[in-house]
Design an enzyme around this catalytic site. Structure first.
Site, PDB file in Angstrom:
ATOM      1  N   CYS A 157       7.234  58.242  45.200  1.00 37.78           N
ATOM      2  CA  CYS A 157       6.510  56.951  44.970  1.00 37.78           C
ATOM      3  C   CYS A 157       5.429  56.788  45.944  1.00 37.78           C
ATOM      4  CB  CYS A 157       7.057  55.706  44.901  1.00 37.78           C
ATOM      5  SG  CYS A 157       8.458  55.642  43.354  1.00 37.78           S
TER       6      CYS A 157
HETATM    7  C1  LIG Z   1      16.995  49.030  38.159  1.00 41.55           C
HETATM    8  C2  LIG Z   1      17.284  47.542  38.116  1.00 41.55           C
HETATM    9  C3  LIG Z   1      16.083  46.972  37.259  1.00 41.55           C
HETATM   10  C4  LIG Z   1      18.378  47.033  37.489  1.00 41.55           C
HETATM   11  O1  LIG Z   1      18.518  45.773  37.515  1.00 41.55           O
HETATM   12  P1  LIG Z   1      20.117  44.944  38.102  1.00 41.55           P
HETATM   13  O2  LIG Z   1      19.961  43.586  37.999  1.00 41.55           O
HETATM   14  O3  LIG Z   1      20.046  45.623  39.580  1.00 41.55           O
HETATM   15  O4  LIG Z   1      20.876  45.667  37.195  1.00 41.55           O
HETATM   16  P2  LIG Z   1      22.602  46.433  37.260  1.00 41.55           P
HETATM   17  O5  LIG Z   1      22.359  47.570  37.022  1.00 41.55           O
HETATM   18  O6  LIG Z   1      23.030  45.903  38.660  1.00 41.55           O
HETATM   19  O7  LIG Z   1      23.218  45.447  36.100  1.00 41.55           O
HETATM   20  C5  LIG Z   1      23.279  44.152  36.039  1.00 41.55           C
HETATM   21  C6  LIG Z   1      24.033  43.834  34.711  1.00 41.55           C
HETATM   22  O8  LIG Z   1      23.241  44.235  33.476  1.00 41.55           O
HETATM   23  C7  LIG Z   1      23.673  45.470  32.809  1.00 41.55           C
HETATM   24  N1  LIG Z   1      22.844  46.460  32.469  1.00 41.55           N
HETATM   25  C8  LIG Z   1      22.346  47.517  33.157  1.00 41.55           C
HETATM   26  N2  LIG Z   1      21.212  48.013  32.735  1.00 41.55           N
HETATM   27  C9  LIG Z   1      21.186  47.514  31.281  1.00 41.55           C
HETATM   28  C10 LIG Z   1      20.455  47.666  30.164  1.00 41.55           C
HETATM   29  N3  LIG Z   1      19.541  48.725  29.982  1.00 41.55           N
HETATM   30  N4  LIG Z   1      20.525  46.992  28.775  1.00 41.55           N
HETATM   31  C11 LIG Z   1      21.557  46.070  29.084  1.00 41.55           C
HETATM   32  N5  LIG Z   1      22.385  45.581  29.957  1.00 41.55           N
HETATM   33  C12 LIG Z   1      22.114  46.400  31.119  1.00 41.55           C
HETATM   34  C13 LIG Z   1      24.695  45.924  33.727  1.00 41.55           C
HETATM   35  O9  LIG Z   1      25.879  46.624  32.966  1.00 41.55           O
HETATM   36  C14 LIG Z   1      25.076  44.737  34.614  1.00 41.55           C
HETATM   37  O10 LIG Z   1      26.169  44.133  34.132  1.00 41.55           O
HETATM   38  P3  LIG Z   1      27.440  43.441  34.477  1.00 41.55           P
HETATM   39  O11 LIG Z   1      26.864  42.699  35.696  1.00 41.55           O
HETATM   40  O12 LIG Z   1      28.254  42.950  33.574  1.00 41.55           O
HETATM   41  O13 LIG Z   1      28.176  44.821  35.606  1.00 41.55           O
HETATM   42  C15 LIG Z   1      17.108  46.905  39.518  1.00 41.55           C
HETATM   43  O14 LIG Z   1      18.181  47.330  40.410  1.00 41.55           O
HETATM   44  C16 LIG Z   1      15.880  47.496  40.540  1.00 41.55           C
HETATM   45  O15 LIG Z   1      14.813  46.796  40.196  1.00 41.55           O
HETATM   46  N6  LIG Z   1      16.118  47.889  41.406  1.00 41.55           N
HETATM   47  C17 LIG Z   1      14.900  48.549  42.084  1.00 41.55           C
HETATM   48  C18 LIG Z   1      14.722  49.719  42.314  1.00 41.55           C
HETATM   49  C19 LIG Z   1      13.751  50.356  41.371  1.00 41.55           C
HETATM   50  O16 LIG Z   1      13.010  49.829  40.717  1.00 41.55           O
HETATM   51  N7  LIG Z   1      13.541  51.602  41.575  1.00 41.55           N
HETATM   52  C20 LIG Z   1      12.561  52.519  41.030  1.00 41.55           C
HETATM   53  C21 LIG Z   1      12.194  53.614  41.971  1.00 41.55           C
HETATM   54  S1  LIG Z   1      11.205  53.186  43.181  1.00 41.55           S
END
Ligand SMILES: CC(C)(COP(=O)(O)OP(=O)(O)OC[C@H]1O[C@@H](n2cnc3c(N)ncnc32)[C@H](O)[C@@H]1OP(=O)(O)O)[C@@H](O)C(=O)NCCC(=O)NCCS
Length: 374
Positions: A157
């Site tokens: 990135c």
């Molecule tokens: C990737 C990202 C958007 C995920 O968001 P999050 O809020 O951390 O999501 P999680 O993976 O912890 O999941 C939260 C909940 O939503 C659910 N969920 C995850 N992906 C889902 C999807 N595509 N659709 C529906 N539900 C989803 C999970 O099962 C989880 O449910 P639970 O709480 O019952 O276990 C977030 O972690 C993020 O922005 N990370 C930054 C890293 C990034 O963007 N990196 C890119 C490279 S630089």
């Protein structure tokens, strides 16, 4: 001749196809349902984990992404394929990434009021290159008729900002007169469209910038690069294991771990404070504070990351004018995100206005440039 190094033009090329969250989720959910039906017995016995369903609302809320551009849409939404169809080109044809790079480079040259004769270095810098050699940069250099040299860089990135740093140093040192930094981000072949947690994250795009001496710059919008700052810290939390050694490892070169995967929560928690601290330190070097910065062209991975970082910097949420968001339309385009934000949101700045470009992501890697409009 002054020692001022400037960005004198930028280019942005979008692929013609885009995929909305709804289209992507419909295809993923149909795939997941088919997978679960086909593996019902193994799922029942616990030998196979059922595929969870995705949702367009979750994607928008968790990431801010609404759609993404895709170099080739065919195949991505086919539940029996789940990856783009990009026909292989012959060695005599321009490669896909070189073509993307050239599209953006031409726009950057035009914006900078430059021709091939004004450029003597081409850096192609992005998260993935489609082959090892010859360098894409040399292919682009040849196709554009540029004399001098070119090389490829991979810094995930931060590939774009780190390449701009190298351009800044070459112009400062007098080893180049004009550098074309190009970021053909062809991410879709590395996306695991069968993975609910990451299928929505990335989009394809190409960006480019021209870096030269202030003395040779003739374009309308010229930005002095006041300084650069970079930091890396090793982390496995964003990773792709795709590589040529898989052939000797006797493993599936396209297995899930060979595609983009991450510990999204950890990335969020660790990268946001690192990025905010990095930016503050960069501004302190110039006796500036966040309040002095008119425009933040931040990395575009996730809207919640950008909100948190700007809150840490400003003590409040940045407005859309201060820190433009482009990931709603483009998704995460690896290193190109902050350059897209710059390309679309720089012309209104006035002479003397400060702006800050900053990337953050895999590595971890963080790269920033403090600029001031001429
Ligand atoms: C990737 C990202 C958007 C995920 O968001 P999050 O809020 O951390 O999501 P999680 O993976 O912890 O999941 C939260 C909940 O939503 C659910 N969920 C995850 N992906 C889902 C999807 N595509 N659709 C529906 N539900 C989803 C999970 O099962 C989880 O449910 P639970 O709480 O019952 O276990 C977030 O972690 C993020 O922005 N990370 C930054 C890293 C990034 O963007 N990196 C890119 C490279 S630089």
């Amino acid at each position: 001749m002054t020692n001022s190094v400037v960005i004198s033009g930028s280019g942005l090329w979008n692929p013609p196809h885009s995929i909305s969250n709804e289209e992507l989720v419909d295809a993923y959910n149909a795939y997941a349902q088919q997978f679960n039906e086909q593996n019902a017995d193994e799922i029942e016995s616990g030998a196979v984990t059922a595929k969870p369903f995705s949702s367009a609302e979750f994607i928008q809320k968790a990431s801010g992404i609404r759609s993404r551009y895709c170099y080739m849409k065919d195949g991505v939404l086919d539940i029996n394929r789940m990856r783009p169809i990009i026909p292989e080109r012959s060695e005599e044809e321009l490669s896909d990434q070189a073509e993307m790079a050239i599209n953006a480079a031409k726009l950057a040259l035009e914006a900078a009021n430059k021709t091939a004769e004004d450029i003597d270095v081409v850096i192609v810098s992005c998260a993935y290159t489609q082959r090892s050699y010859p360098a894409l940069a040399i292919e682009v250099q040849g196709a554009l008729g540029i004399k001098g040299f070119g090389f490829d860089m991979l810094v995930a990135c931060s590939a774009a900002t780190f390449a701009l740093h190298r351009a800044y140093e070459m112009i400062s040192a007098g080893t180049a007169k004009g550098v074309l930094v190009i970021n053909p981000e062809l991410t879709s072949p590395q996306v695991n469209y069968c993975d609910r947690d990451s299928h929505f994250i990335f989009g394809d795009v190409a960006t480019a910038m021209v870096v030269e001496h202030a003395d040779t710059a003739t374009s309308e919008h010229v930005f002095d690069i006041l300084s650069t700052k970079a930091i890396t810290q090793y982390s496995n939390n964003i990773r792709s294991n795709f590589g040529y050694v898989s052939r000797a490892n006797d493993v599936d070169p396209y297995g899930a771990d060979k595609l983009f995967h991450q510990e999204g929560r950890k990335v969020f928690k660790e990268v946001c404070p690192m990025a905010a601290e990095h930016i503050s330190e960069h501004l302190e070097r110039h006796q500036l504070t966040s309040a002095d910065v008119k425009r933040w062209w931040l990395h575009q991975a996730n809207i919640n990351m950008n909100t948190l970082i700007s809150k840490r910097l400003l003590g409040r949420e940045a407005t859309a004018e201060e820190a433009p968001i482009v990931l709603d339309r483009y998704a995460n385009t690896a290193s190109a995100g902050s350059i897209i934000a710059f390309n679309l949101h720089h012309k209104d700045l006035q002479s003397g206005d400060y702006g800050l470009l900053c990337s953050f992501g895999a590595g971890y890697s963080i790269g920033s440039l403090l600029v001031r409009k001429r």
